[in-house]
Design a protein around this motif. Structure first.
Motif, PDB file in Angstrom:
ATOM      1  N   TYR B 146       0.823  -1.211   0.000  1.00  0.00           N
ATOM      2  CA  TYR B 146       0.000   0.000   0.000  1.00  0.00           C
ATOM      3  C   TYR B 146       0.852   1.255   0.000  1.00  0.00           C
ATOM      4  CZ  TYR B 146      -4.171  -2.788   1.107  1.00  0.00           C
ATOM      5  OH  TYR B 146      -5.211  -3.687   1.080  1.00  0.00           O
ATOM      6  N   GLU B 147       1.956   1.195   0.746  1.00  0.00           N
ATOM      7  CA  GLU B 147       2.826   2.370   0.834  1.00  0.00           C
ATOM      8  C   GLU B 147       3.409   2.710  -0.527  1.00  0.00           C
ATOM      9  OE1 GLU B 147       5.712   2.971   4.407  1.00  0.00           O
ATOM     10  OE2 GLU B 147       6.913   2.582   2.593  1.00  0.00           O
ATOM     11  N   GLY B 150       0.796   4.069  -2.819  1.00  0.00           N
ATOM     12  CA  GLY B 150       0.559   5.469  -2.475  1.00  0.00           C
ATOM     13  C   GLY B 150       1.605   6.374  -3.089  1.00  0.00           C
ATOM     14  N   GLN B 151       2.844   5.894  -3.091  1.00  0.00           N
ATOM     15  CA  GLN B 151       3.943   6.669  -3.664  1.00  0.00           C
ATOM     16  C   GLN B 151       3.717   6.904  -5.156  1.00  0.00           C
ATOM     17  OE1 GLN B 151       7.651   4.609  -2.893  1.00  0.00           O
ATOM     18  NE2 GLN B 151       8.649   5.836  -4.470  1.00  0.00           N
ATOM     19  N   ASN B 154       0.669   9.145  -5.697  1.00  0.00           N
ATOM     20  CA  ASN B 154       0.751  10.420  -4.965  1.00  0.00           C
ATOM     21  C   ASN B 154      -0.367  10.570  -3.964  1.00  0.00           C
ATOM     22  OD1 ASN B 154       3.054  11.947  -5.713  1.00  0.00           O
ATOM     23  ND2 ASN B 154       2.183  12.022  -7.760  1.00  0.00           N
ATOM     24  N   ILE B 155      -0.696   9.484  -3.274  1.00  0.00           N
ATOM     25  CA  ILE B 155      -1.690   9.574  -2.203  1.00  0.00           C
ATOM     26  C   ILE B 155      -1.150   8.848  -0.970  1.00  0.00           C
ATOM     27  CG2 ILE B 155      -3.712   9.790  -3.698  1.00  0.00           C
ATOM     28  CD1 ILE B 155      -4.192   6.865  -3.478  1.00  0.00           C
ATOM     29  N   HIS B 156      -1.742   9.150   0.179  1.00  0.00           N
ATOM     30  CA  HIS B 156      -1.313   8.548   1.430  1.00  0.00           C
ATOM     31  C   HIS B 156      -1.670   7.059   1.434  1.00  0.00           C
ATOM     32  CE1 HIS B 156      -0.848   8.161   5.809  1.00  0.00           C
ATOM     33  NE2 HIS B 156      -0.141   9.265   5.705  1.00  0.00           N
ATOM     34  N   PRO B 157      -0.793   6.206   1.983  1.00  0.00           N
ATOM     35  CA  PRO B 157      -1.119   4.775   2.035  1.00  0.00           C
ATOM     36  C   PRO B 157      -2.451   4.482   2.712  1.00  0.00           C
ATOM     37  CG  PRO B 157       0.963   5.246   3.173  1.00  0.00           C
ATOM     38  CD  PRO B 157       0.560   6.477   2.472  1.00  0.00           C
ATOM     39  N   GLU B 158      -2.850   5.338   3.646  1.00  0.00           N
ATOM     40  CA  GLU B 158      -4.149   5.164   4.288  1.00  0.00           C
ATOM     41  C   GLU B 158      -5.268   5.319   3.267  1.00  0.00           C
ATOM     42  OE1 GLU B 158      -4.015   3.361   7.229  1.00  0.00           O
ATOM     43  OE2 GLU B 158      -6.009   4.196   6.920  1.00  0.00           O
ATOM     44  N   SER B 159      -5.034   6.261   2.345  1.00  0.00           N
ATOM     45  CA  SER B 159      -5.996   6.510   1.279  1.00  0.00           C
ATOM     46  C   SER B 159      -6.137   5.277   0.398  1.00  0.00           C
ATOM     47  CB  SER B 159      -5.514   7.705   0.456  1.00  0.00           C
ATOM     48  OG  SER B 159      -6.556   8.273  -0.236  1.00  0.00           O
ATOM     49  N   ARG B 161      -5.607   2.192   1.359  1.00  0.00           N
ATOM     50  CA  ARG B 161      -6.320   1.196   2.156  1.00  0.00           C
ATOM     51  C   ARG B 161      -7.819   1.484   2.125  1.00  0.00           C
ATOM     52  NH1 ARG B 161      -3.230   1.238   6.452  1.00  0.00           N
ATOM     53  NH2 ARG B 161      -2.020  -0.595   5.857  1.00  0.00           N
TER      54      ARG B 161
END
Lengths: 392, 177
Positions: B146-147, B150-151, B154-159, B161
C-alpha cells in the motif's frame, strides 16, 4: 453454519466472490479470513491451493515487448545517453512528439454513415469490404500481412522494415518506387516515411507514397483517415493529396479524414501550421486547434473543438461528444470489422450519447461499455453483433 | 543490484548494472504504461525517458523501492506527455485514465473455467472506479505494498487502504443483490 454436503472443489473456490476478492486485493482482512478458514477446514487445503494456482492464470494488462522492441529501445536509450554525454549537456529528451520540428495533422475523410435497411425492420451497419489483411503494393507485386499490428518503416536506401508481434523482415523495394498501403476494416497500421515522418493509419484507409522522397518535395496520397506527424524540413514542402483537397504542410501534427462516397472531408491541426487547397483552388490557412470540414464545395472552419475527439483513435479510444448511435456503430464496425444488426426503428439510431470508449483487443469488452453507455444490450455471433433496446 | 547502481552512479555510472536494471524492470514499465495508452510507441518513448533520466540522476539515496520509483516516474512522464498534447485545450485539467484488460492463460484450467474466471473478474473490475482498478493492478500484478502504491499515485497509504475497503464494500453490495 449449515452442514456442507461435500468438501468444496477448486472450482467452487474459483466461483466464490470472496475468494476472487482475496486473490485480487490481498487486503489484511481477507488474508486473516482465509487463514482462519484454512484452520477450520483443513480438508480443503488441497482444493484451495489448486484454486490459488488456477487463479494465477488470470492476468490484468498482460502486455510485454514483442520481438526486438525491448532491445531496440535499449539501443536507442544508450545511443541518446552517449550523445548527451559527448555534448556535456543535461537535457530531458523525449523521442516522441515533443521534438521541436514536427508538424502533426489529422486527415479525416469522414466516413458517411452507411445504414442499410433490408426488407424487414432491421438496420444493418457493416464496414466497407475490400481486403482482408493489410496489403502493401510495390513494383507490381502485392504483399499481404496477416498480423493486425503490422508496422512499416522506410529507410533512406530503398529498403523497408516490416515488423509485427511475431517477426521482423526487410524488403528491398528500391529508391524510386511508389508504394501503396491498404489497411482494411478491423486493422490499423503505422508507417514511418523516408524522412522520419510518422503516420498512423486507421481502418478502411489507403496511402500511396514514394519509397524515398525526391530532392524537391515530399508528397503522399491518402484515402481514409490518418494521423500524421510531419518532420519539419524548410527545404522541402510536404504535400498530402486526397480526392477532395490538397494539404500543404509547413510543419505540423494533424489528423485528416476523407470519404469519397459522401464527398466529405476534414482536417484537424494539432500543432504547427498547414494550408488546405480545395478543388476550386481556394487556399485556407489553419491554426493549431482548428478543424476544417469540406462538404462538396462548402467548407467550414471551427476553433471551438476538442482536438482529442478527432485524434483519440490512434491512442486506442473513441471520444463521443453528443454523437448519434449510428456514428458510434459505424466507427466500431470499421475498427473491429464487425457488422451490427439492430432491430429497432431508425429514430433509435439517431439518439445521441457522450462518453469514452476504450478500444481493447476484446470486442466484447467494448460492447459491454457501449451498451452500458447507451442502455442497450447485445449478443454476438462471430463477426455479427445483434443490438436491442434494454426494455426488451 | 539497485544499491550497486546507486553507488556506481554517484561515482560514475556503470553500464552493466544499468543494463541489468533495464532488463529487470522494462517489462513491468511496459505493462503499466500500456494501461494508459494504446500506442506502443508512446509507451516506449515514456520508458525511454524514464531510464534516460535515471541514468543522469545523481542522488538516489532517498529511493527505497526501485520498482515503485520507476513506475512512479513512468506515470509522471505519461502525465507530462498528455499535458503537452493538450496544449491546445488549456482549460481542461489533466488526468490519466487507466484501462484494464483481463486475460486468462489457458494452462491448468478448462475452457469453461477460463470463461468463468474471465467473466467474473471483468465484471468485478467494471464495477470499480478507474482509480480502484489501477490500485488492483498495482497490487495484484505488480505485487506492491500500500505504501508503494501510495507513492506511485501520490496519495497517502491510508488513502489506498480506504480505496480498497470501499471497493470491497461495493462488491459486497453487488453480491448481496
Amino acid at each position: 453454519m449449515s452442514e456442507q454436503k461435500h468438501t468444496p472443489s477448486s472450482k467452487d473456490f474459483l466461483q466464490n466472490d470472496q475468494f476472487i476478492e482475496w486473490r485480487l486485493f490481498k487486503s489484511e482482512e481477507s488474508e486473516r479470513y482465509w487463514e482462519n478458514y484454512l484452520l477450520e477446514h483443513p480438508e480443503c487445503a488441497d482444493a484451495l491451493q489448486l484454486a490459488i494456482r488456477k487463479f494465477e492464470m488470470v492476468k490484468v494488462n498482460n502486455n510485454d515487448f514483442v520481438d526486438h522492441e525491448k532491445t531496440d529501445l535499449y539501443d536507442r536509450l544508450i545511443h541518446n545517453i552517449y550523445r548527451n554525454k559527448y555534448r556535456h549537456r543535461l537535457a530531458y529528451v523525449s523521442a516522441g512528439i515533443a521534438a521541436a520540428f514536427i508538424a502533426a495533422f489529422i486527415l479525416l475523410l469522414s466516413f458517411g454513415d452507411h445504414l442499410k435497411i433490408p426488407g424487414k425492420k432491421e438496420i444493418v451497419v457493416a464496414p466497407p469490404k475490400s481486403h482482408k489483411n493489410i496489403t502493401f503494393y510495390a513494383n507490381g507485386e502485392g504483399f499481404e500481412f496477416k498480423q493486425g499490428d503490422t508496422r512499416f518503416e522506410l529507410l533512406p536506401d530503398g529498403k523497408m522494415i516490416v515488423s509485427d508481434s511475431m517477426r521482423r523482415q526487410t524488403l528491398n523495394i528500391g529508391t524510386k518506387t511508389m508504394g501503396k498501403l491498404v489497411v482494411p476494416a478491423g486493422k490499423r497500421s503505422f508507417l514511418t516515411l523516408s524522412d522520419g515522418s510518422r503516420i498512423w493509419i486507421n481502418s478502411c484507409s489507403e496511402i500511396e507514397f514514394p519509397s524515398v522522397f525526391s530532392a524537391e518535395k515530399r508528397e503522399m496520397t491518402v484515402h481514409g483517415e490518418i494521423f500524421a506527424e510531419i518532420n519539419r524540413d524548410e527545404t522541402k514542402q510536404f504535400l498530402v493529396h486526397t480526392s477532395l483537397f490538397h494539404i500543404i504542410v509547413h510543419g505540423t501534427s494533424f489528423n485528416t479524414n476523407t470519404d469519397l462516397e459522401f464527398s466529405k472531408g476534414s482536417v484537424v491541426l494539432v500543432n504547427g501550421s498547414l494550408s488546405v487547397k480545395t478543388l476550386e483552388d481556394q487556399t485556407i490557412q489553419l491554426n493549431p486547434g482548428q478543424l476544417l470540414t469540406i462538404n462538396g464545395t462548402d467548407y467550414e472552419k471551427r476553433t471551438d473543438i476538442n482536438v482529442e475527439e478527432y485524434t483519440c483513435w490512434k491512442d486506442g479510444k473513441f471520444i463521443f461528444n453528443v454523437a448519434p448511435l449510428s456514428t458510434m456503430l459505424n466507427k466500431i464496425s470499421r475498427y473491429y470489422d464487425v457488422s451490427f444488426r439492430f432491430d429497432q426503428d431508425l429514430t433509435q439510431m439517431e439518439k445521441k450519447y457522450s462518453g469514452k470508449l476504450y478500444l481493447s483487443e476484446n470486442i466484447d469488452s467494448v460492447m459491454v461499455s457501449l451498451t452500458t453507455m447507451t442502455s442497450t444490450s447485445f449478443s454476438r455471433k462471430g463477426k455479427t453483433i445483434f443490438i436491442s433496446g434494454k426494455d426488451n | 543490484m539497485f544499491n550497486l547502481f546507486r553507488q556506481k552512479n554517484s561515482s560514475g555510472s556503470d553500464e552493466r548494472t544499468y543494463a541489468q536494471l533495464y532488463r529487470q524492470y522494462a517489462k513491468d514499465l511496459f505493462s503499466y504504461g500500456m494501461g494508459f495508452t494504446a500506442s506502443r510507441e508512446d509507451c516506449m518513448d515514456a520508458i525511454h525517458d524514464v531510464f534516460y533520466k535515471l541514468y543522469f540522476t545523481k542522488d538516489l539515496s532517498s529511493v527505497r523501492n526501485i520498482k515503485a520509483y520507476l513506475l512512479s516516474s513512468l506515470r509522471n512522464r505519461l502525465l507530462d506527455i498528455a499535458r503537452n498534447k493538450k496544449k491546445t485545450n488549456p482549460i481542461e485539467t489533466i488526468k490519466l485514465s487507466f484501462q484494464t484488460d483481463v486475460t486468462v492463460l489457458d494452462s491448468l484450467i478448462s475452457e469453461e473455467e477460463r470463461k468463468l474466471m474471465f467473466c467474473k473478474v471483468e465484471k468485478l473490475l467494471h464495477s470499480l472506479s478507474e482509480h480502484q482498478r489501477e490500485i488492483v493492478y498495482l497490487r495484484y500484478m505488480q505485487e506492491l505494498e500500500y505504501e508503494e502504491i501510495g507513492q506511485i499515485l501520490n496519495i497517502h497509504p491510508e488513502s489506498v487502504r480506504k480505496q480498497v475497503y470501499r471497493a470491497l464494500s461495493t462488491l459486497r453490495r453487488l453480491v448481496a443483490l
